[in-house]
Design a protein around this motif. Structure first.
Motif, short mmCIF file in Angstrom:
data_model
loop_
_atom_site.label_atom_id
_atom_site.label_comp_id
_atom_site.label_asym_id
_atom_site.label_seq_id
_atom_site.Cartn_x
_atom_site.Cartn_y
_atom_site.Cartn_z
N VAL A 52 -8.40 -1.69 -10.09
CA VAL A 52 -9.54 -1.61 -9.18
C VAL A 52 -9.78 -3.01 -8.64
O VAL A 52 -10.06 -3.94 -9.40
N THR A 53 -9.64 -3.19 -7.34
CA THR A 53 -9.85 -4.50 -6.72
C THR A 53 -9.97 -4.32 -5.22
O THR A 53 -10.03 -3.18 -4.72
N LYS A 54 -9.98 -5.43 -4.48
CA LYS A 54 -10.04 -5.38 -3.02
C LYS A 54 -9.12 -6.44 -2.46
O LYS A 54 -9.16 -7.60 -2.89
N ILE A 55 -8.29 -6.06 -1.50
CA ILE A 55 -7.38 -6.99 -0.84
C ILE A 55 -7.51 -6.80 0.66
O ILE A 55 -8.19 -5.89 1.14
N GLY A 56 -6.84 -7.64 1.42
CA GLY A 56 -6.93 -7.57 2.86
C GLY A 56 -6.12 -6.43 3.45
O GLY A 56 -5.28 -5.82 2.79
N GLY A 57 -6.39 -6.17 4.71
CA GLY A 57 -5.64 -5.13 5.41
C GLY A 57 -4.43 -5.70 6.12
O GLY A 57 -3.99 -5.16 7.14
N ASP A 58 -3.88 -6.79 5.59
CA ASP A 58 -2.79 -7.50 6.25
C ASP A 58 -1.43 -7.17 5.62
O ASP A 58 -1.33 -6.39 4.67
N GLY A 59 -0.39 -7.82 6.15
CA GLY A 59 0.95 -7.61 5.62
C GLY A 59 1.08 -8.10 4.19
O GLY A 59 1.86 -7.53 3.41
N LEU A 60 0.37 -9.17 3.84
CA LEU A 60 0.38 -9.64 2.45
C LEU A 60 -0.10 -8.54 1.52
O LEU A 60 0.46 -8.33 0.44
N GLY A 61 -1.14 -7.85 1.95
CA GLY A 61 -1.68 -6.76 1.14
C GLY A 61 -0.68 -5.64 0.95
O GLY A 61 -0.56 -5.07 -0.13
N ASP A 62 0.07 -5.33 2.02
CA ASP A 62 1.11 -4.30 1.90
C ASP A 62 2.15 -4.71 0.86
O ASP A 62 2.59 -3.89 0.04
N GLY A 63 2.52 -5.99 0.87
CA GLY A 63 3.50 -6.48 -0.09
C GLY A 63 2.97 -6.46 -1.51
O GLY A 63 3.72 -6.16 -2.46
N ILE A 64 1.69 -6.75 -1.67
CA ILE A 64 1.06 -6.71 -2.99
C ILE A 64 1.17 -5.30 -3.58
O ILE A 64 1.56 -5.12 -4.74
N LEU A 65 0.84 -4.30 -2.78
CA LEU A 65 0.88 -2.91 -3.26
C LEU A 65 2.31 -2.49 -3.60
O LEU A 65 2.54 -1.80 -4.60
N THR A 66 3.26 -2.90 -2.78
CA THR A 66 4.65 -2.54 -3.03
C THR A 66 5.12 -3.09 -4.38
O THR A 66 5.78 -2.39 -5.17
N GLU A 67 4.76 -4.34 -4.66
CA GLU A 67 5.18 -4.96 -5.92
C GLU A 67 4.52 -4.28 -7.11
O GLU A 67 5.15 -4.05 -8.14
N LEU A 68 3.23 -3.94 -6.98
CA LEU A 68 2.54 -3.27 -8.07
C LEU A 68 3.12 -1.89 -8.34
O LEU A 68 3.30 -1.48 -9.49
N HIS A 69 3.41 -1.15 -7.25
CA HIS A 69 4.01 0.18 -7.41
C HIS A 69 5.34 0.10 -8.16
O HIS A 69 5.65 0.96 -8.99
N ALA A 70 6.11 -0.94 -7.87
CA ALA A 70 7.42 -1.09 -8.50
C ALA A 70 7.30 -1.24 -10.01
O ALA A 70 8.23 -0.89 -10.75
N ASP A 71 6.16 -1.77 -10.47
CA ASP A 71 5.94 -1.92 -11.91
C ASP A 71 5.15 -0.76 -12.50
O ASP A 71 4.76 -0.83 -13.67
N GLY A 72 4.91 0.28 -11.72
CA GLY A 72 4.25 1.47 -12.25
C GLY A 72 2.75 1.36 -12.38
O GLY A 72 2.14 2.06 -13.21
N ILE A 73 2.13 0.53 -11.57
CA ILE A 73 0.67 0.38 -11.61
C ILE A 73 0.03 1.27 -10.54
O ILE A 73 0.43 1.25 -9.37
N ASP A 74 -0.96 2.06 -10.95
CA ASP A 74 -1.68 2.96 -10.04
C ASP A 74 -2.61 2.13 -9.16
O ASP A 74 -3.49 1.42 -9.65
N THR A 75 -2.44 2.21 -7.84
CA THR A 75 -3.24 1.40 -6.91
C THR A 75 -4.16 2.25 -6.03
O THR A 75 -4.64 1.77 -5.01
N GLN A 76 -4.41 3.48 -6.43
CA GLN A 76 -5.24 4.33 -5.58
C GLN A 76 -6.68 3.82 -5.46
O GLN A 76 -7.41 4.21 -4.55
N HIS A 77 -7.10 2.94 -6.39
CA HIS A 77 -8.46 2.40 -6.35
C HIS A 77 -8.50 0.97 -5.81
O HIS A 77 -9.50 0.28 -5.98
#
Length: 419
Positions: A52-77
């Motif tokens: 549970v957190t808040k990040i920007g709506g930018d390309g960096l944010g897209d990359g953050i989510l991609t990396e977290l997904h790769a490690d099996g972290i749920d980012t729906q929140h």
């Protein structure tokens, strides 16, 4: 719940002097943030964490989510902030001095009102534990209190002084602090007194762990119902640590073989550390040289320094917690009536890793906490949790950045994992 962002890591031969130019030896861009790093460590050990957190709506944010997904972290929140950049940190790793220097740029704040709309209930669905890294404190308080209302235990990290952290710590069942936090928060001159004062200020916490860098980690665990706390011997914490437990660790290290419990991603073998505990609860008291009035003044000064470093000068009281009703002044008064804490004390050494194998300590504390999360959720004994955490933190230090060196479950022995 807590921080998540991007780290720009530059490794240099030596830290530059003012107005000096130099070339980097290595430059990497990686995901960062205390909470995201700790959850990554926990996920690689076998948990299924949600962030549970808040990040920007930018390309960096897209990359953050991609990396977290790769490690099996749920980012729906994970909330997005259109038009705002994601948080990022410049980190200079000084190979010669063995230091790291961080310059952080925060992203858009997380408004407590954004925790509505079912987010609180949804985030806590099926949770066995809720972890907070001490950031986003206003919104974090809402989640912590909802977790407590649902009977979900709360772990809070105290890495450094932050606005509102005192109130969040008051909700904690478990606390993990950095080496310098206890002295900054309590103002105590001696580390042992500061660790004791920290536990005393957190009567709700069942235990408090303080990491000590190369000195390992110390755990104060309050006795449970039925433990013989009334007949516990009385000693200073310094006497327990230096007079009893540290010699016991040295003896254990001398008697033990050099077994490998983890092979880092670099191929480096890592040996397990050792743990020593008191035979039962001890009535811990402060050293005779303790000065509560001086401690209060030092805590105030630490709060002012923390505020200045965060471009928040003039708000030192919000960092030290002195105005929160359970601050240093109130604690000093209470301590004059009933000083000290009754607790079983455990001291854990660091893992066995050659000094030359240490590349970067960035995120070592996050690796430690991720291991603690795993240990609590899987029912490990606390001494075993501390031993695991030391090994995972050591493995992290073999590579540049907070995450590349974090081990997968398959790199650790079953004995170390408690399986």
């Amino acid at each position: 719940m807590g921080s998540c962002g991007v780290d720009y890591l530059a490794s240099v031969a030596a830290y530059p002097r003012p107005d000096e130019k130099l070339r980097t030896e290595k430059l990497e861009t990686q995901g960062g943030g205390n909470c995201a790093n700790a959850l990554t460590a926990a996920a690689r050990l076998g948990l299924s964490p949600a962030l549970v957190t808040k990040i920007g709506g930018d390309g960096l944010g897209d990359g953050i989510l991609t990396e977290l997904h790769a490690d099996g972290i749920d980012t729906q929140h994970v909330l997005r902030a259109p038009g705002h950049p994601s948080p990022f940190t410049y980190i200079i790793v000084d190979r010669q001095g063995g230091t790291r220097t961080c310059i952080h740029t925060p992203g858009a704040p997380l408004d407590p009102e954004e925790m509505g709309g079912g987010l609180l209930a949804s985030a806590l669905q099926g949770a066995a534990l809720v972890y907070f890294d001490g950031r986003l404190t206003e919104a974090a308080l809402l989640l912590a209190r909802e977790a407590r209302a649902r009977g979900i235990p709360v772990l809070v990290e105290a890495e450094r002084l932050r606005p509102g952290l005192e109130a969040l710590l008051a909700e904690a069942d478990f606390v993990v602090t950095s080496a310098h936090f206890p002295q900054d928060w309590t103002g105590e001159a001696h580390l042992a007194d500061a660790v004791l004062a920290t536990a005393e200020r957190l009567p709700r916490a069942a235990w408090v762990i303080t990491t000590l860098g190369t000195g390992g980690a110390v755990l104060l665990e309050r006795p449970g119902a039925g433990d013989a706390a009334a007949s516990a011997p009385e000693r200073t914490l310094a006497e327990v640590l230096e007079g009893e437990l540290r010699p016991a660790l040295a003896a254990a290290a001398a008697a033990a073989g050099a077994g490998t419990v983890c092979v880092a991603r670099t191929g480096q073998a890592i040996g397990g550390g050792h743990v020593a505990s008191t035979s039962g609860p001890v009535r811990l008291r402060y050293s005779s040289s303790r000065d509560p009035a001086q401690a209060a003044a030092q805590a105030h000064a630490a709060g002012e320094r923390a505020a200045a470093l965060n471009a928040d000068s003039g708000r030192g009281a919000s960092y030290s917690g002195a105005g929160a009703g359970t601050g240093v002044a109130a604690t000093a008064t209470a301590a004059a009536v009933a000083p000290g804490v009754t607790a079983q004390v455990t001291l854990a050494s660091i893992a066995q890793l050659p000094k030359e194998a240490v590349v970067d300590t960035t995120g070592a504390g996050d690796a430690f906490i991720g291991s603690v999360l795993y240990g609590i959720c899987t029912g490990m004994r606390l001494p075993d949790i501390m031993r695991l955490a030391a090994v995972v933190a050591a493995a992290k230090c073999t590579q540049l950045g907070a995450r590349p060196g974090l081990p997968a479950r398959s790199q650790l022995t079953c004995e170390l994992l408690g399986c």
